[in-house]
Design an enzyme around this catalytic site. Sequence first.
Site, PDB file in Angstrom:
ATOM      1  N   THR A   1       0.822  -1.208   0.000  1.00  0.00           N
ATOM      2  CA  THR A   1       0.000   0.000   0.000  1.00  0.00           C
ATOM      3  C   THR A   1       0.849   1.248   0.000  1.00  0.00           C
ATOM      4  O   THR A   1       2.000   1.238   0.469  1.00  0.00           O
ATOM      5  CB  THR A   1      -0.903   0.006   1.251  1.00  0.00           C
ATOM      6  OG1 THR A   1      -1.576   1.268   1.365  1.00  0.00           O
ATOM      7  CG2 THR A   1      -0.091  -0.212   2.515  1.00  0.00           C
ATOM      8  N   ASP A   2       0.291   2.348  -0.498  1.00  0.00           N
ATOM      9  CA  ASP A   2       0.995   3.630  -0.431  1.00  0.00           C
ATOM     10  C   ASP A   2       1.049   4.184   0.988  1.00  0.00           C
ATOM     11  O   ASP A   2       1.815   5.107   1.281  1.00  0.00           O
ATOM     12  CB  ASP A   2       0.370   4.652  -1.382  1.00  0.00           C
ATOM     13  CG  ASP A   2      -1.089   4.970  -1.087  1.00  0.00           C
ATOM     14  OD1 ASP A   2      -1.675   4.352  -0.166  1.00  0.00           O
ATOM     15  OD2 ASP A   2      -1.670   5.825  -1.793  1.00  0.00           O
ATOM     16  N   GLU A   3       0.253   3.604   1.897  1.00  0.00           N
ATOM     17  CA  GLU A   3       0.216   4.113   3.262  1.00  0.00           C
ATOM     18  C   GLU A   3       1.537   3.909   4.001  1.00  0.00           C
ATOM     19  O   GLU A   3       1.773   4.545   5.034  1.00  0.00           O
ATOM     20  CB  GLU A   3      -0.942   3.478   4.032  1.00  0.00           C
ATOM     21  CG  GLU A   3      -2.291   3.831   3.427  1.00  0.00           C
ATOM     22  CD  GLU A   3      -3.469   3.293   4.220  1.00  0.00           C
ATOM     23  OE1 GLU A   3      -3.447   3.409   5.465  1.00  0.00           O
ATOM     24  OE2 GLU A   3      -4.405   2.767   3.605  1.00  0.00           O
TER      25      GLU A   3
ATOM     26  N   TYR B   1      -1.659  -0.545  10.963  1.00  0.00           N
ATOM     27  CA  TYR B   1      -1.808  -1.234   9.678  1.00  0.00           C
ATOM     28  C   TYR B   1      -0.644  -0.926   8.750  1.00  0.00           C
ATOM     29  O   TYR B   1       0.025  -1.834   8.243  1.00  0.00           O
ATOM     30  CB  TYR B   1      -3.120  -0.835   9.007  1.00  0.00           C
ATOM     31  CG  TYR B   1      -3.133  -1.127   7.522  1.00  0.00           C
ATOM     32  CD1 TYR B   1      -2.976  -2.427   7.053  1.00  0.00           C
ATOM     33  CD2 TYR B   1      -3.263  -0.106   6.582  1.00  0.00           C
ATOM     34  CE1 TYR B   1      -2.964  -2.706   5.688  1.00  0.00           C
ATOM     35  CE2 TYR B   1      -3.258  -0.374   5.224  1.00  0.00           C
ATOM     36  CZ  TYR B   1      -3.105  -1.673   4.771  1.00  0.00           C
ATOM     37  OH  TYR B   1      -3.081  -1.941   3.436  1.00  0.00           O
TER      38      TYR B   1
ATOM     39  N   LYS C   1       2.423  -3.330   7.223  1.00  0.00           N
ATOM     40  CA  LYS C   1       2.688  -3.523   5.795  1.00  0.00           C
ATOM     41  C   LYS C   1       4.105  -3.069   5.445  1.00  0.00           C
ATOM     42  O   LYS C   1       4.771  -3.697   4.611  1.00  0.00           O
ATOM     43  CB  LYS C   1       1.660  -2.755   4.961  1.00  0.00           C
ATOM     44  CG  LYS C   1       0.270  -3.349   4.984  1.00  0.00           C
ATOM     45  CD  LYS C   1       0.223  -4.768   4.416  1.00  0.00           C
ATOM     46  CE  LYS C   1       0.421  -4.798   2.916  1.00  0.00           C
ATOM     47  NZ  LYS C   1       0.250  -6.170   2.361  1.00  0.00           N
TER      48      LYS C   1
END
Length: 345
Positions: free
Chosen positions: A130-132, A155, A159
Site C-alpha cells: 500500500t501507499d500508506e 496497519y 505492511k
Amino acid sequence: MKLLVTGGAGFIGSAVVRHALAQGHAVVNVDALTYASCLSNLAKVATLPSYVFEHADIRDDAAMARIFAEHAPDAVLHLAAESHVDRSIDSPGVFIDTNVRGTYTLLQAARAYWQDQGSPETFRFHHVSTDEVFGSLGAEGLFTETTPYAPNSPYSASKAASDHLVRAWGETFGLPVLISNCSNNYGPYHFPEKLIPVVILSALADKPIPVYGAGANVRDWLYVEDHAEALLTVLTKGVAGRSYNIGGNAEARNIDLVHQVCTLLDELRPKERSYAELITFVEDRPGHDARYAIDTRRIQKELGWQPSVTLEEGLRRTVTWYLDNPAWWQALQNRDGIGKRLGRR
C-alpha cells in the site's frame, strides 16, 4: 502460468483471481476465510478446471509447504493481509501476526520451494502493498518508489515491515521478488466497512453517512479492475528486485467523494430529498493521514500500464453494482464490526 494467489477471496484478491483466469492463467487461491473474505466473489469462476481453492492460513508453515509442493506454482501473488486501519487501532496485534509473521512464513515456504526447484530465474514472488507505508503528504508532491517509509498507523507499519521482509529475502537469499504499492482501491465487491460502501449502504438505509473530521483528507482512487490488470502486468513484465507504485491518478477529498456518490444515488435511486442531507461529520480517526498521491511514471514508462477507468466512471459502475447486487452485501451485514464505529484511540 500457474499462480498461487493468497487472499484471493478478498476484495482485491478476488479481482486478481478473476482477471488471471480470464487471461488464461491457472490459479490456486489460498485464503483463511477471515471476516472480510467472500467466496461468493468468485462464484462465476469457482467451477473452472483452472481454478483451485485451498482453505489455509499463510501463518501455517506445514500448510504452506504442502501447498507449494502439491501445486508447484510458477509465481506467487501475495495479497493476504489485514487491511482496515480502524481495526488496526483496536487490535494491532492481529495485524502484526498476519501481515508480518504471515508474510515471513510465506516467504520461507516460497524460498524452500524455489530452491528445491533449482532456483529458476523465471519464478516470481510478488508482494502487494500500500501507499500508506510512505506516511502522509502535504498539499503538494507525490509518492515515488524511493520515498522514505514513514508509516503512521499500526496497519501501515505492519505492511511496511512486510515490505522490508520481502526486500530482504530478495537481497539475502536471491528470491526473485517484486513489490507494488497501490493507492486506495474501490469498485464492486468492496467490503462494507470501507468508505465508499459505507456511504452507499448508509444512504440506502436512510442512516447518517459518517465522514471523519472535516472530510478534507485526500486520497488517490484506483478502480479495482485496473489494479488487477496492473498487478498481472508487474508480475509478468516487472524486473525482479524492483518496486512499482500503482495509482489511479484520481485525487479527491473524502467529502467531495462522498458528495459524488450521493449525487449518483440521487440519479440512480432518487428519493424526495438528496442523500447528501444524511452526511454527518464525526470524530476523526487517530493519526489520520492528510493526503496520499501516487507517481505512476515508473510503471507507465517501464511496463506500459496506466489506469483506464476515470473516477467518475468507476464510481458510477460501483454504485450501480451495489444497487444491482443487494443479496451480496445484505449477507455481510451481521459480520463482526460492520456498522460500528471502530478505531478510537
